[in-house]
Design a protein around this motif. Structure first.
Motif, PDB file in Angstrom:
ATOM      1  N   ALA A 121       0.887  -1.362  -0.163  1.00 38.51           N
ATOM      2  CA  ALA A 121      -0.240   0.144  -0.020  1.00 38.51           C
ATOM      3  C   ALA A 121       1.258   0.998  -0.229  1.00 38.51           C
ATOM      4  CB  ALA A 121      -0.851  -0.028   1.533  1.00 38.51           C
ATOM      5  N   ASP A 122       0.493   2.536  -1.029  1.00 38.38           N
ATOM      6  CA  ASP A 122       1.376   3.344  -0.995  1.00 38.38           C
ATOM      7  C   ASP A 122       0.618   4.242  -1.933  1.00 38.38           C
ATOM      8  OD1 ASP A 122       3.407   5.720  -0.606  1.00 38.38           O
ATOM      9  OD2 ASP A 122       4.220   4.196  -1.538  1.00 38.38           O
ATOM     10  N   ALA A 123       0.448   5.960  -1.553  1.00 36.72           N
ATOM     11  CA  ALA A 123       0.383   7.366  -2.540  1.00 36.72           C
ATOM     12  C   ALA A 123       1.129   7.584  -2.828  1.00 36.72           C
ATOM     13  CB  ALA A 123      -0.534   7.530  -1.642  1.00 36.72           C
ATOM     14  N   SER A 124       0.430   8.249  -4.432  1.00 35.08           N
ATOM     15  CA  SER A 124       1.251   9.156  -4.801  1.00 35.08           C
ATOM     16  C   SER A 124       1.427  10.463  -5.330  1.00 35.08           C
ATOM     17  CB  SER A 124       2.002   8.340  -5.926  1.00 35.08           C
ATOM     18  OG  SER A 124       2.911   8.826  -6.687  1.00 35.08           O
ATOM     19  N   SER A 125       1.933  11.119  -5.366  1.00 33.65           N
ATOM     20  CA  SER A 125       1.312  12.831  -5.825  1.00 33.65           C
ATOM     21  C   SER A 125       1.153  12.444  -6.878  1.00 33.65           C
ATOM     22  CB  SER A 125       1.518  13.830  -5.750  1.00 33.65           C
ATOM     23  OG  SER A 125       2.351  14.209  -4.142  1.00 33.65           O
ATOM     24  N   VAL A 126       0.001  13.393  -8.150  1.00 30.52           N
ATOM     25  CA  VAL A 126      -0.442  13.060  -9.304  1.00 30.52           C
ATOM     26  C   VAL A 126      -0.514  14.856  -9.760  1.00 30.52           C
ATOM     27  CG1 VAL A 126      -0.845  11.184  -9.907  1.00 30.52           C
ATOM     28  CG2 VAL A 126      -2.908  12.184  -8.866  1.00 30.52           C
ATOM     29  N   ARG A 127      -0.342  15.491 -10.639  1.00 29.48           N
ATOM     30  CA  ARG A 127      -0.886  16.297 -11.153  1.00 29.48           C
ATOM     31  C   ARG A 127      -0.855  16.633 -12.569  1.00 29.48           C
ATOM     32  NH1 ARG A 127       3.570  21.011 -10.506  1.00 29.48           N
ATOM     33  NH2 ARG A 127       2.673  20.858  -8.212  1.00 29.48           N
ATOM     34  N   PHE A 128      -2.914  16.934 -12.886  1.00 29.67           N
ATOM     35  CA  PHE A 128      -3.370  16.181 -14.558  1.00 29.67           C
ATOM     36  C   PHE A 128      -2.871  17.779 -15.110  1.00 29.67           C
ATOM     37  CE2 PHE A 128      -6.154  13.267 -11.244  1.00 29.67           C
ATOM     38  CZ  PHE A 128      -5.331  12.414 -11.560  1.00 29.67           C
ATOM     39  N   GLY A 129      -2.946  17.493 -16.046  1.00 26.77           N
ATOM     40  CA  GLY A 129      -2.610  18.631 -16.993  1.00 26.77           C
ATOM     41  C   GLY A 129      -4.500  19.234 -17.727  1.00 26.77           C
ATOM     42  N   LEU A 130      -4.668  19.755 -16.792  1.00 20.62           N
ATOM     43  CA  LEU A 130      -6.062  20.170 -17.137  1.00 20.62           C
ATOM     44  C   LEU A 130      -5.605  21.683 -17.541  1.00 20.62           C
ATOM     45  CD1 LEU A 130      -7.290  18.817 -14.472  1.00 20.62           C
ATOM     46  CD2 LEU A 130      -7.818  17.883 -15.788  1.00 20.62           C
ATOM     47  N   ARG A 131      -6.701  22.220 -18.206  1.00 22.14           N
ATOM     48  CA  ARG A 131      -6.259  24.024 -18.354  1.00 22.14           C
ATOM     49  C   ARG A 131      -7.810  24.661 -17.427  1.00 22.14           C
ATOM     50  NH1 ARG A 131      -8.781  21.917 -23.462  1.00 22.14           N
ATOM     51  NH2 ARG A 131     -11.211  22.260 -23.087  1.00 22.14           N
ATOM     52  N   ALA A 132      -7.616  26.056 -18.049  1.00 21.81           N
ATOM     53  CA  ALA A 132      -9.145  26.423 -16.733  1.00 21.81           C
ATOM     54  C   ALA A 132     -10.483  25.987 -17.499  1.00 21.81           C
ATOM     55  CB  ALA A 132      -8.411  27.654 -16.706  1.00 21.81           C
ATOM     56  N   SER A 133     -10.831  26.192 -16.909  1.00 23.84           N
ATOM     57  CA  SER A 133     -12.850  26.123 -18.013  1.00 23.84           C
ATOM     58  C   SER A 133     -13.840  26.054 -16.950  1.00 23.84           C
ATOM     59  CB  SER A 133     -12.935  24.444 -18.042  1.00 23.84           C
ATOM     60  OG  SER A 133     -13.248  23.415 -16.827  1.00 23.84           O
ATOM     61  N   HIS A 134     -14.691  25.965 -17.482  1.00 23.21           N
ATOM     62  CA  HIS A 134     -16.319  26.248 -16.511  1.00 23.21           C
ATOM     63  C   HIS A 134     -17.105  24.729 -16.305  1.00 23.21           C
ATOM     64  CE1 HIS A 134     -15.224  30.461 -16.111  1.00 23.21           C
ATOM     65  NE2 HIS A 134     -15.150  30.426 -17.504  1.00 23.21           N
ATOM     66  N   VAL A 135     -16.523  23.876 -16.689  1.00 20.95           N
ATOM     67  CA  VAL A 135     -16.819  22.772 -16.726  1.00 20.95           C
ATOM     68  C   VAL A 135     -17.127  22.442 -15.117  1.00 20.95           C
ATOM     69  CG1 VAL A 135     -16.393  20.248 -16.153  1.00 20.95           C
ATOM     70  CG2 VAL A 135     -15.759  21.658 -18.546  1.00 20.95           C
ATOM     71  N   LYS A 136     -18.942  21.886 -15.027  1.00 24.20           N
ATOM     72  CA  LYS A 136     -19.330  21.739 -13.685  1.00 24.20           C
ATOM     73  C   LYS A 136     -18.273  20.649 -13.412  1.00 24.20           C
ATOM     74  CE  LYS A 136     -24.378  22.093 -15.077  1.00 24.20           C
ATOM     75  NZ  LYS A 136     -25.858  21.764 -15.032  1.00 24.20           N
ATOM     76  N   ARG A 137     -18.579  20.140 -12.296  1.00 29.36           N
ATOM     77  CA  ARG A 137     -17.336  19.343 -11.049  1.00 29.36           C
ATOM     78  C   ARG A 137     -16.303  19.160 -11.617  1.00 29.36           C
ATOM     79  NH1 ARG A 137     -22.374  17.770 -11.257  1.00 29.36           N
ATOM     80  NH2 ARG A 137     -22.806  16.537 -12.884  1.00 29.36           N
ATOM     81  N   ALA A 138     -15.005  20.416 -12.067  1.00 28.84           N
ATOM     82  CA  ALA A 138     -14.523  20.252 -12.444  1.00 28.84           C
ATOM     83  C   ALA A 138     -12.967  19.733 -11.944  1.00 28.84           C
ATOM     84  CB  ALA A 138     -13.657  21.182 -13.307  1.00 28.84           C
ATOM     85  N   ALA A 139     -12.238  18.693 -12.508  1.00 31.87           N
ATOM     86  CA  ALA A 139     -11.082  18.184 -11.742  1.00 31.87           C
ATOM     87  C   ALA A 139     -10.723  19.225 -10.735  1.00 31.87           C
ATOM     88  CB  ALA A 139     -10.373  17.481 -11.963  1.00 31.87           C
ATOM     89  N   LEU A 140      -9.519  18.648 -10.275  1.00 37.26           N
ATOM     90  CA  LEU A 140      -8.391  19.448  -9.422  1.00 37.26           C
ATOM     91  C   LEU A 140      -6.561  18.922 -10.031  1.00 37.26           C
ATOM     92  CD1 LEU A 140      -9.512  19.817  -5.545  1.00 37.26           C
ATOM     93  CD2 LEU A 140      -9.175  21.843  -7.302  1.00 37.26           C
ATOM     94  N   ALA A 141      -6.593  19.874 -10.551  1.00 36.34           N
ATOM     95  CA  ALA A 141      -4.937  19.273 -11.170  1.00 36.34           C
ATOM     96  C   ALA A 141      -4.133  18.820 -10.141  1.00 36.34           C
ATOM     97  CB  ALA A 141      -3.925  20.474 -11.596  1.00 36.34           C
TER      98      ALA A 141
END
Length: 417
Positions: A121-141
């Motif tokens: 078991a372990d965890a890892s930081s991720v940083r998604f390639g997302l641009r600014a948007s007004h999408v409902k329930r937008a994901a955090l980078a």
């Protein structure tokens, strides 16, 4: 082990009414009931193929491979893909991964250590390639990916996204229902806590965790054990704090554990804590190699990030990001099963390992046909032979410390041309 039979079962599962009942999003209960250019099995098969390029490129390549054509085939638009995947349940692909793990165990792909299934078991930081948007329930980078991993067969048992404010112990606690008394949980130094030991003992889950800390932090009994020079010792941890007992519903009684000393090749003394007390079945000398297998989850995260481009996603919403993560986890599991089958078929020595980067290249053109039930057993056999030729020699106890530098996340998330 029969990889062809496993893929046949998976194709049948994708076309089954049971999978359809789990796949439809709660907001779209009638989804995937009409005949479309991108039906449910094709949609899931496309996502499981390891999407690393633009959506339209992946679509054209998928249908070209499916029709055995050298040129790209424009069959479905990326708008149609976006509409179809919006109707796909968040639990569809994780449940499919659970099913795959069960089938892999049925076909003998999952090895055991002293009768126990190893789970890291372990965890890892991720940083998604997302641009600014007004999408409902937008994901955090920036998010955290927690995983349970089977080191022997290189399969990800479960993977879940969390906010960066969530502690890794809380993530683990929420996944304990996936473990049983037949599993052996491997944990690094970030997890030890008296309430966690009590919770694991209460559920009867065997564990092995690294517990030594620098300075005066950590367990007092561990510091005393390090100074004693003993190889192993049975100690008792004091009772869990009252608030932790309430929060995690664990026993408030003192917990008895076994401490084992391990000296690393660089001379560093490590202390491993476990609830495996049978010194005949689990001698102290066996825990060094046992704990070392935990490192395989680190390699699993590296493959997902840098081989399958986990941080490059095909949508801006949290639903799309979660679907992409689940799909790439399942894609990596399919590649792991392919590598295991190729290794067994070629009867490779223990020191020779399969090049997993090449497995993705060799398997991807065949995945559309395999996942949609086409009869390509001979082609799969050729892929296994080809994969078995791309190997490297693994050298035990070879250490390559990483140079201290910022993690290259933000440069790895850009979309490929």
């Amino acid at each position: 082990m029969s990889l062809n039979s496993l893929f046949g079962d998976l194709a049948a599962r994708l076309h089954s009414a049971e999978f359809l009942s789990h796949a439809a999003h709660p907001d779209h209960p009638a989804a995937f009931t009409r005949q479309r250019k991108l039906p449910l099995p094709a949609l899931v098969a496309l996502m499981l193929s390891g999407m690393r390029k633009s959506i339209q490129s992946e679509l054209d390549e998928f249908f070209a491979h499916l029709s055995n054509r050298a040129q790209l085939a424009r069959t479905v638009s990326e708008q149609a893909f976006a509409q179809a995947r919006a109707k796909l349940s968040l639990t569809a692909i994780p449940l499919l991964n659970n099913w795959l793990i069960e089938r892999a165990q049925h076909y003998g792909f999952v090895q055991r250590w002293s009768g126990l299934r190893l789970v890291a078991a372990d965890a890892s930081s991720v940083r998604f390639g997302l641009r600014a948007s007004h999408v409902k329930r937008a994901a955090l980078a920036d998010q955290i990916l927690f995983g349970l991993f089977l080191p022997g067969c290189e399969l990800m048992l479960a993977a879940t996204l969390y906010s960066v404010q969530t502690s890794e112990r809380q993530m683990l606690f929420e996944h304990l229902d996936l473990l049983s008394d037949g599993d052996l949980l491997l944990l690094d130094r970030g997890y030890p806590a008296r309430w966690l030991v009590a919770a694991l003992n209460q559920r009867g889950i065997p564990f092995c965790m690294r517990v030594e800390k620098t300075g005066n932090s950590g367990f007092a009994c561990v510091r005393d054990f390090l100074r004693s020079g003993l190889t192993e010792k049975v100690v008792t941890l004091r009772a869990t704090d009252r608030q932790d007992v309430v929060d995690f519903e664990c026993p408030s009684t003192p917990q008895t554990v076994r401490l084992v000393r391990h000296v690393a090749p660089n001379g560093q003394a490590r202390v491993l804590m476990t609830n495996l007390f049978d010194v005949v079945r689990f001698p102290a000398c066996s825990f060094a190699d046992l704990y070392h297998q935990r490192w395989r989850i680190e390699e699993g995260f590296k493959r997902l990030k840098h081989r399958l481009n986990l941080e490059h996603v095909s949508g801006l919403s949290q639903q799309a990001v979660a679907q992409d993560v689940a799909a790439k986890v399942l894609c990596d599991n399919l590649q792991a099963l392919t590598a295991l089958s190729a290794r067994d078929a070629a009867d490779l020595p223990e020191s020779v390992r399969i090049n997993r980067a090449y497995v993705h290249t060799a398997l991807k053109p065949l995945l559309p046909a395999l996942l949609l039930g086409k009869k390509v057993a001979k082609l799969l056999l050729n892929v296994l032979r080809l994969v078995a030729k791309h190997t490297y020699v693994h050298r035990e106890k070879l250490s390559k410390p990483r140079k201290p530098r910022p993690k290259p996340h933000k440069y790895m998330t850009q979309k490929h041309c």
